[in-house]
Design an enzyme around this catalytic site. Structure first.
Site, PDB file in Angstrom:
ATOM      1  N   CYS A 115       0.509  -1.489   0.007  1.00  0.00           N
ATOM      2  CA  CYS A 115       0.388   0.176  -0.069  1.00  0.00           C
ATOM      3  C   CYS A 115       0.810   1.422  -0.137  1.00  0.00           C
ATOM      4  CB  CYS A 115      -1.326   0.084   1.204  1.00  0.00           C
ATOM      5  SG  CYS A 115      -1.946  -2.039   1.265  1.00  0.00           S
ATOM      6  N   HIS A 249      -3.573   6.229   1.040  1.00  0.00           N
ATOM      7  CA  HIS A 249      -3.911   4.822   0.491  1.00  0.00           C
ATOM      8  C   HIS A 249      -5.531   4.597   1.369  1.00  0.00           C
ATOM      9  CE1 HIS A 249      -4.378   0.435   0.944  1.00  0.00           C
ATOM     10  NE2 HIS A 249      -4.278   0.774   1.926  1.00  0.00           N
ATOM     11  N   ASN A 279     -10.501  -1.815  -1.016  1.00  0.00           N
ATOM     12  CA  ASN A 279      -8.611  -1.131  -0.442  1.00  0.00           C
ATOM     13  C   ASN A 279      -8.147  -2.206  -1.331  1.00  0.00           C
ATOM     14  OD1 ASN A 279      -6.123  -1.642   0.014  1.00  0.00           O
ATOM     15  ND2 ASN A 279      -6.757  -1.927   2.031  1.00  0.00           N
TER      16      ASN A 279
END
Lengths: 323, 81
Positions: A115, A249, A279
């Site tokens: 990430c 993120h 995500n």
């Protein structure tokens, strides 16, 4: 004349298979999905078909770049950020260089980060481009975590989407990228990992299974991200009012809400798309940037802070200017 | 300074439980609401209660019970023993 870099184009690809919260409850009737959605904020995630790999979706994102505004022969280097390559060796970037028909005179290499990977990739691309007087670099971020997550994993399955993004980074006369703040705390490397996936083998553990210590990662984020943001503001000699938009993120609602609280940021200053995208690991920032631009949240002249954080444990932040 | 009762009350609100539902012996997993996601809500709510002072206490993520949480807060001088 000094050469700088700029982001010229971002394209992304989300696989067509959509996994809703109703689908998750169907598979796991004991999950309290209302509660999970309330905390994660995520309604849908995009999942690759069984036969579809990270390389497949990375190719589709890259082809969109070549359909728009650059020729294959103009690419001077290729960076692939991924934690879900088809093979441990060779690097996926080498395979992509060949399949995409890029020159053999280019540098191609993979970066094993999650990430935080887009920010790291951007820093590497900026450094390579500026120090070699290159014209164009391609930064590909791709992850297919669904391949690592079991159907009854209540911690990870509600969060992660598969996705690929391709970012074209080109030479610029003006500085539009940086400075950067990067960090690593390897003491938490076991808090986010694909167990039993490399040369270490444990016969008691199912192979290639993603593990996340949610509480430890959450506390890491609360501890590290506000400091990284403040360090970057100090480095750039500015404050939060000078930043038009923060693109974190897209970890989850709980994480983004807490970052807004700790940094005293209004909803208008923070872009969010986790609700409908999930995500997407290394692609979450470039996809968010692309969608923020489409939604006119980013305009000419906008100053945007990007902050990635996650597996490693690792983090990175930078500022980009849309001149 | 906040009290143990303030902390327990905060945990109850974070887990959307009625007042008096928890006691010092309640453990993570012993009630439906206190699962891994519920634990994140507790950590977030405690950070709000203590004005951002919970973030730096990394071992609070390992707390498994109300008693563990209280002991960590006492160790860090955020509540009285």
């Amino acid at each position: 004349m000094k050469i700088y870099s700029k982001i010229s184009d971002i394209q992304y690809y989300l696989p067509p298979k959509l996994l809703s919260n109703e689908d998750l409850v169907f598979d796991n009737p004991d999950w309290r999905m209302d509660d999970i959605e309330k905390k994660t904020g995520i309604k849908y995630r995009y999942i690759c078909e069984d036969a579809q790999t990270s390389k497949d979706i990375a190719l589709l994102a890259c082809e969109k770049i070549f359909n728009s505004n650059v020729r294959r022969s103009d690419i001077d280097f290729l960076i692939v950020v991924t934690e879900s390559p088809e093979y441990i060796a060779p690097a996926m970037s080498c395979d992509l260089q060949n399949i995409l028909g890029l020159k053999t005179s280019i540098a191609s290499f993979d970066v094993n980060l999650g990430c935080s990977g887009f920010v790291y990739g951007l820093m590497i691309a900026d450094s390579i481009l500026c120090s070699n007087n290159y014209s164009n670099g391609l930064l590909v971020c791709v992850d297919t975590y669904s391949k690592y997550i079991s159907s009854n994993d209540r911690t990870c399955r509600p969060l992660f989407s598969d996705a690929a993004s391709a970012t074209l980074i080109t030479a610029s006369k003006k500085k539009t990228v940086g400075p950067f703040v990067l960090g690593t705390d390897g003491s938490g490397y076991k808090d986010l990992m694909v167990k039993n996936s490399g040369t270490i083998k444990n016969i008691d553990t199912e192979r290639n299974l993603y593990f996340m210590n949610g509480s430890a990662v959450f506390m890491f984020t609360m501890r590290v991200v506000p400091k990284a943001v403040n360090d970057l503001l100090i480095k750039e000699k500015c404050n939060t009012e000078d930043i038009d938009l923060f693109v974190f993120h897209q970890a989850s609602k709980l994480v983004i809400d807490n970052l807004k609280r700790l940094l005293k940021l209004s909803n208008e200053k923070v872009f969010e798309n986790y609700q409908l995208v999930g995500n997407t690991v290394s692609s979450s920032i470039p996809i968010a940037l692309s969608q923020a631009k489409s939604a006119k949240k980013i305009k000419k002249g906008s100053v945007v802070m990007l902050v990635g954080f996650g597996v490693g444990l690792s983090w990175g932040a930078t500022i980009i200017r849309y001149n | 300074m906040k009290s143990k009762d303030d902390v327990i009350s905060t945990i109850e609100i974070a887990l959307e439980l009625e007042k008096g539902s928890l006691n010092i012996d309640t453990r993570m997993g012993s009630i439906e609401q206190w699962d891994s996601l519920g634990h994140l809500s507790i950590l977030s709510s405690l950070d709000i209660l203590f004005d951002g002072l919970i973030g730096p206490i990394s071992n609070i993520s390992e707390a498994q019970s109300v008693e563990d949480i209280l002991n960590i807060l006492i160790e860090n001088k955020l509540i009285d023993s």
